[in-house]
Write a protein that holds these residues in place. Sequence first.
Motif, PDB file in Angstrom:
ATOM      1  N   MET A  29       0.807  -1.339   0.008  1.00  0.00           N
ATOM      2  CA  MET A  29       0.129   0.003   0.009  1.00  0.00           C
ATOM      3  C   MET A  29       0.842   1.354   0.030  1.00  0.00           C
ATOM      4  N   MET A  30       2.157   1.201   0.471  1.00  0.00           N
ATOM      5  CA  MET A  30       2.925   2.361   0.544  1.00  0.00           C
ATOM      6  C   MET A  30       3.094   2.916  -0.906  1.00  0.00           C
ATOM      7  N   ALA A  31       3.302   2.269  -1.828  1.00  0.00           N
ATOM      8  CA  ALA A  31       3.666   2.282  -3.329  1.00  0.00           C
ATOM      9  C   ALA A  31       2.651   3.408  -3.664  1.00  0.00           C
ATOM     10  N   ILE A  32       1.463   3.544  -3.406  1.00  0.00           N
ATOM     11  CA  ILE A  32       0.417   4.601  -3.948  1.00  0.00           C
ATOM     12  C   ILE A  32       0.754   5.813  -3.588  1.00  0.00           C
ATOM     13  N   ASN A  33       1.557   6.011  -2.561  1.00  0.00           N
ATOM     14  CA  ASN A  33       2.046   7.438  -2.020  1.00  0.00           C
ATOM     15  C   ASN A  33       3.335   7.605  -2.674  1.00  0.00           C
ATOM     16  N   PHE A  54       4.413  -7.127 -19.269  1.00  0.00           N
ATOM     17  CA  PHE A  54       3.925  -6.675 -18.171  1.00  0.00           C
ATOM     18  C   PHE A  54       2.581  -6.478 -18.138  1.00  0.00           C
ATOM     19  N   LEU A  55       1.899  -6.804 -16.765  1.00  0.00           N
ATOM     20  CA  LEU A  55       0.687  -6.648 -16.340  1.00  0.00           C
ATOM     21  C   LEU A  55       0.560  -5.948 -14.996  1.00  0.00           C
ATOM     22  N   VAL A  56       0.137  -4.591 -15.085  1.00  0.00           N
ATOM     23  CA  VAL A  56       0.080  -3.761 -13.897  1.00  0.00           C
ATOM     24  C   VAL A  56      -1.205  -3.542 -13.334  1.00  0.00           C
ATOM     25  N   VAL A  57      -1.021  -3.942 -11.911  1.00  0.00           N
ATOM     26  CA  VAL A  57      -2.508  -3.694 -11.252  1.00  0.00           C
ATOM     27  C   VAL A  57      -2.388  -2.589 -10.174  1.00  0.00           C
ATOM     28  N   GLY A  58      -2.909  -1.487 -10.301  1.00  0.00           N
ATOM     29  CA  GLY A  58      -2.959  -0.492  -9.256  1.00  0.00           C
ATOM     30  C   GLY A  58      -4.032   0.452  -9.268  1.00  0.00           C
ATOM     31  N   THR A  59      -3.837   1.403  -8.614  1.00  0.00           N
ATOM     32  CA  THR A  59      -4.864   2.755  -8.564  1.00  0.00           C
ATOM     33  C   THR A  59      -4.438   3.815  -9.548  1.00  0.00           C
ATOM     34  N   ALA A  60      -5.496   4.287 -10.144  1.00  0.00           N
ATOM     35  CA  ALA A  60      -5.446   5.247 -11.232  1.00  0.00           C
ATOM     36  C   ALA A  60      -5.052   6.566 -10.513  1.00  0.00           C
ATOM     37  N   GLU A  61      -3.766   6.986 -10.347  1.00  0.00           N
ATOM     38  CA  GLU A  61      -3.527   8.359  -9.767  1.00  0.00           C
ATOM     39  C   GLU A  61      -2.635   9.038 -10.891  1.00  0.00           C
ATOM     40  N   THR A  85      -9.257   1.646  -9.106  1.00  0.00           N
ATOM     41  CA  THR A  85     -10.019   2.666  -9.062  1.00  0.00           C
ATOM     42  C   THR A  85      -9.890   3.645 -10.412  1.00  0.00           C
ATOM     43  N   PRO A  86     -10.843   3.575 -11.155  1.00  0.00           N
ATOM     44  CA  PRO A  86     -10.468   4.104 -12.615  1.00  0.00           C
ATOM     45  C   PRO A  86     -10.595   5.687 -12.493  1.00  0.00           C
ATOM     46  N   SER A  87      -9.850   6.137 -13.526  1.00  0.00           N
ATOM     47  CA  SER A  87      -9.812   7.756 -13.632  1.00  0.00           C
ATOM     48  C   SER A  87      -9.519   7.975 -15.159  1.00  0.00           C
ATOM     49  N   ASN A  88     -10.509   8.858 -15.563  1.00  0.00           N
ATOM     50  CA  ASN A  88     -10.390   8.931 -17.102  1.00  0.00           C
ATOM     51  C   ASN A  88      -9.161   9.609 -17.429  1.00  0.00           C
ATOM     52  N   SER A  89      -8.674  10.768 -16.723  1.00  0.00           N
ATOM     53  CA  SER A  89      -7.270  11.249 -17.199  1.00  0.00           C
ATOM     54  C   SER A  89      -6.227  10.125 -17.113  1.00  0.00           C
ATOM     55  N   SER A  90      -6.065   9.553 -16.032  1.00  0.00           N
ATOM     56  CA  SER A  90      -5.144   8.214 -16.171  1.00  0.00           C
ATOM     57  C   SER A  90      -5.182   7.265 -17.166  1.00  0.00           C
ATOM     58  N   TYR A 102      -7.732  -2.476 -18.587  1.00  0.00           N
ATOM     59  CA  TYR A 102      -8.874  -3.206 -18.197  1.00  0.00           C
ATOM     60  C   TYR A 102      -9.122  -3.207 -16.805  1.00  0.00           C
ATOM     61  N   ARG A 103     -10.604  -3.716 -16.462  1.00  0.00           N
ATOM     62  CA  ARG A 103     -11.132  -3.331 -15.356  1.00  0.00           C
ATOM     63  C   ARG A 103     -11.019  -4.906 -14.632  1.00  0.00           C
TER      64      ARG A 103
END
Length: 127
Positions: A29-33, A54-61, A85-90, A102-103
Amino acid sequence: MTQFSQQTRNRLAQVQAIAGTGNPVDLGMMAINTPHVYAESVNIIAQDEAIDMFLVVGTAEPKLEETLVPAIRDTGNPAVAVFITPSNSSERAFWEHGIPIYRDVRRAANVLAKLCHYAEFARGCDG
């Protein structure tokens, strides 16, 4: 799933915030910040001869797209991403650089599997 070389695992262990150095890598979880951890991890993993996608899974930041998109692009390897967590800009930033979003992890993995099968087929056609 391919295992990383011991050298790759050792290098990943030196990266701040990584919870696991096996394949798949758990950035915790620290990687989010600390989005630079994603990019640094991608750079280390891309140098492992056994890795070709690569298959990358994470939050859209926004911070994540600024560091991760160039890191993935620079590897030259095929990649897909799954955003929890989707984000249109990301999502737009990833799509604009040829990284599909992908979702669902299963669907993203299926796409990479099909790409791998196609590459094997194409290699057979060369001979």
